[in-house]
Scaffold this active site. Structure first.
Site, PDB file in Angstrom:
ATOM      1  N   ASN A   1       0.868  -1.179   0.000  1.00  8.89           N
ATOM      2  CA  ASN A   1       0.000   0.000   0.000  1.00  8.89           C
ATOM      3  C   ASN A   1       0.900   1.223   0.000  1.00  8.89           C
ATOM      4  O   ASN A   1       1.484   1.564   1.025  1.00  8.89           O
ATOM      5  CB  ASN A   1      -0.909  -0.034   1.230  1.00  8.89           C
ATOM      6  N   TRP A   2       1.008   1.843  -1.165  1.00  7.36           N
ATOM      7  CA  TRP A   2       1.907   3.002  -1.279  1.00  7.36           C
ATOM      8  C   TRP A   2       1.362   4.227  -0.562  1.00  7.36           C
ATOM      9  O   TRP A   2       2.069   5.214  -0.398  1.00  7.36           O
ATOM     10  CB  TRP A   2       2.108   3.363  -2.758  1.00  7.36           C
ATOM     11  N   LYS A   3       0.089   4.201  -0.200  1.00  7.26           N
ATOM     12  CA  LYS A   3      -0.565   5.374   0.379  1.00  7.26           C
ATOM     13  C   LYS A   3      -0.332   6.581  -0.550  1.00  7.26           C
ATOM     14  O   LYS A   3      -0.315   6.390  -1.770  1.00  7.26           O
ATOM     15  CB  LYS A   3      -0.069   5.609   1.806  1.00  7.26           C
TER      16      LYS A   3
ATOM     17  N   SER B   1       3.466  -2.150  10.258  1.00  9.18           N
ATOM     18  CA  SER B   1       4.917  -2.246  10.438  1.00  9.18           C
ATOM     19  C   SER B   1       5.502  -3.597  10.044  1.00  9.18           C
ATOM     20  O   SER B   1       6.449  -4.075  10.658  1.00  9.18           O
ATOM     21  CB  SER B   1       5.297  -1.885  11.876  1.00  9.18           C
TER      22      SER B   1
ATOM     23  N   GLY C   1       2.628   2.337  10.750  1.00  8.07           N
ATOM     24  CA  GLY C   1       3.612   3.408  10.592  1.00  8.07           C
ATOM     25  C   GLY C   1       4.348   3.773  11.864  1.00  8.07           C
ATOM     26  O   GLY C   1       5.024   4.788  11.928  1.00  8.07           O
TER      27      GLY C   1
ATOM     28  N   GLY D   1       2.791  -1.232   4.232  1.00  4.54           N
ATOM     29  CA  GLY D   1       2.845   0.196   3.929  1.00  4.54           C
ATOM     30  C   GLY D   1       4.259   0.614   3.574  1.00  4.54           C
ATOM     31  O   GLY D   1       4.761   0.334   2.484  1.00  4.54           O
ATOM     32  N   GLY D   2       4.938   1.251   4.509  1.00  7.82           N
ATOM     33  CA  GLY D   2       6.262   1.825   4.282  1.00  7.82           C
ATOM     34  C   GLY D   2       7.240   0.911   3.558  1.00  7.82           C
ATOM     35  O   GLY D   2       7.925   1.348   2.621  1.00  7.82           O
TER      36      GLY D   2
ATOM     37  N   GLU E   1      -5.362  -4.612  10.616  1.00  3.20           N
ATOM     38  CA  GLU E   1      -4.309  -3.626  10.822  1.00  3.20           C
ATOM     39  C   GLU E   1      -4.584  -2.852  12.104  1.00  3.20           C
ATOM     40  O   GLU E   1      -5.326  -1.857  12.078  1.00  3.20           O
ATOM     41  CB  GLU E   1      -4.272  -2.643   9.648  1.00  3.20           C
TER      42      GLU E   1
ATOM     43  N   HIS F   1      -9.709   1.486   4.887  1.00  2.18           N
ATOM     44  CA  HIS F   1      -8.425   1.606   5.593  1.00  2.18           C
ATOM     45  C   HIS F   1      -8.602   2.565   6.775  1.00  2.18           C
ATOM     46  O   HIS F   1      -9.339   3.556   6.668  1.00  2.18           O
ATOM     47  CB  HIS F   1      -7.350   2.121   4.633  1.00  2.18           C
TER      48      HIS F   1
ATOM     49  N   GLU G   1      -6.911   4.881   7.823  1.00  2.00           N
ATOM     50  CA  GLU G   1      -6.642   6.284   7.491  1.00  2.00           C
ATOM     51  C   GLU G   1      -7.851   6.935   6.816  1.00  2.00           C
ATOM     52  O   GLU G   1      -8.051   8.142   6.931  1.00  2.00           O
ATOM     53  CB  GLU G   1      -5.378   6.377   6.614  1.00  2.00           C
TER      54      GLU G   1
HETATM   55  P1  13P Z   1       3.029   0.381   7.611  1.00  2.00           P
HETATM   56  O1  13P Z   1       3.491  -0.934   7.037  1.00  2.00           O
HETATM   57  O2  13P Z   1       3.778   1.555   7.073  1.00  2.00           O
HETATM   58  O3  13P Z   1       2.953   0.331   9.097  1.00  2.00           O
HETATM   59  O4  13P Z   1       1.513   0.601   7.077  1.00  2.00           O
HETATM   60  C1  13P Z   1       0.604  -0.416   7.229  1.00  2.00           C
HETATM   61  C2  13P Z   1      -0.612  -0.083   6.459  1.00  2.00           C
HETATM   62  O5  13P Z   1      -1.374   0.784   6.841  1.00  2.00           O
HETATM   63  C3  13P Z   1      -0.848  -0.790   5.196  1.00  2.00           C
HETATM   64  O6  13P Z   1      -2.127  -0.532   4.724  1.00  2.00           O
END
Ligand code: 13P
Length: 257
Positions: free
Chosen positions: A16-18, A217, A179, A238-239, A173, A105, A107
């Site tokens: 997930n590049w966000k 994470s 994050g 994510g990251g 999640e 999600h 977010e």
């Molecule tokens: P991180 O892997 O950066 O913690 O993000 C997780 C996430 O929200 C994937 O959708």
């Protein structure tokens, strides 16, 4: 000839590049994926910002050893076409080659106030055009500290009830692990994934196919431990999905799980 195992039996590793990416960087990254060694036990997906989905989808066509699925991070609650400025419908995502759509999600609920009712409409829109919704659920730190994590997750999963599908994909999640570098413990993940399986079976029937991904994470150095947990069918990353080396290390951990 080798027959690939079905997607509902593979481990899913979805990046997930966000809100990250630029045309040139994306191309450079996709170029490296061309030579990724075959990972036939893994369903690989990348969820890019909407403006880059078509670029990603086109770049995926020249990947040699693996099929990489195009994933969207969100979709409109409104179907088809209409006077909804700024929105992108499920039909449009399907039209441009999307396979999977993230729904709900944390977010989206944190910054855009999305709750069950909106998520449900999005799920239906995605299913109606033949794409796969990936519902994201997760409790906040406050909710976990109050011992409410099961109640919260059960409420979030209730969106699934009565949906017209026998294929259910969910990402667990925990908000406090996103994050933050703080991963849920193996015990916390095992407990919640077993709970989510049980809930899905009771909401959707015992004949459903299920994938439950862990997110929060996930990195190259903890992926193998996470994939070894019962009822963990993959990861939403994510990251670590922004770097080719860390993302492909996670894919190979899934392949070897
Ligand atoms: P991180 O892997 O950066 O913690 O993000 C997780 C996430 O929200 C994937 O959708």
């Amino acid at each position: 000839m080798y027959h690939q195992i079905g997607m509902w039996d593979q481990k899913w590793v979805i990046g997930n590049w966000k809100m990250n990416g630029r045309l040139q960087n994306n191309n450079a990254l996709m170029h490296r994926f061309r030579i990724l060694p075959t990972a036939e036990r893994v369903l690989i997906g990348l969820a890019a910002p909407t403006v880059y989905l078509l670029q990603l989808h086109n770049a995926m066509q020249i990947v040699l050893n693996n099929r990489i699925l195009t994933c969207a991070q969100d979709v409109s609650r409104f179907p088809n076409n209409g006077a909804y400025t700024g929105e992108v419908s499920a039909e449009m995502l399907a039209d441009t080659g999307t396979d999977i759509v993230l729904i709900g999600h944390s977010e989206r609920s944190l910054y855009f106030g999305e709750k069950n009712e909106i998520q449900r409409r999005k799920m239906e829109n995605v299913l109606n055009v033949g794409l796969i919704p990936l519902l994201c659920v997760g409790e906040s730190l406050e909710e976990r500290e109050a011992g409410k994590e099961h109640e919260v997750i059960a409420h979030q999963l209730s969106v699934l009830q009565g949906l017209d599908t026998k294929n259910i994909a969910v990402a667990y999640e925990p908000v406090w692990a996103i994050g933050t570098g703080k991963v849920a413990t193996v015990e916390q993940i095992a407990d919640m994934h077993a709970f989510i399986y049980k809930e899905i079976l009771s909401l959707c029937g015992s004949d459903v196919k299920i994938r439950v991904l862990y997110g929060g994470s996930v990195k190259a150095d903890n992926a193998a431990d996470i994939f070894a947990v019962p009822y963990v069918d993959g990861a939403l990353v994510g990251g670590a999905s922004l770097s080719y080396d860390s993302f492909t290390a996670i894919i190979s951990a899934a392949q070897n799980a």
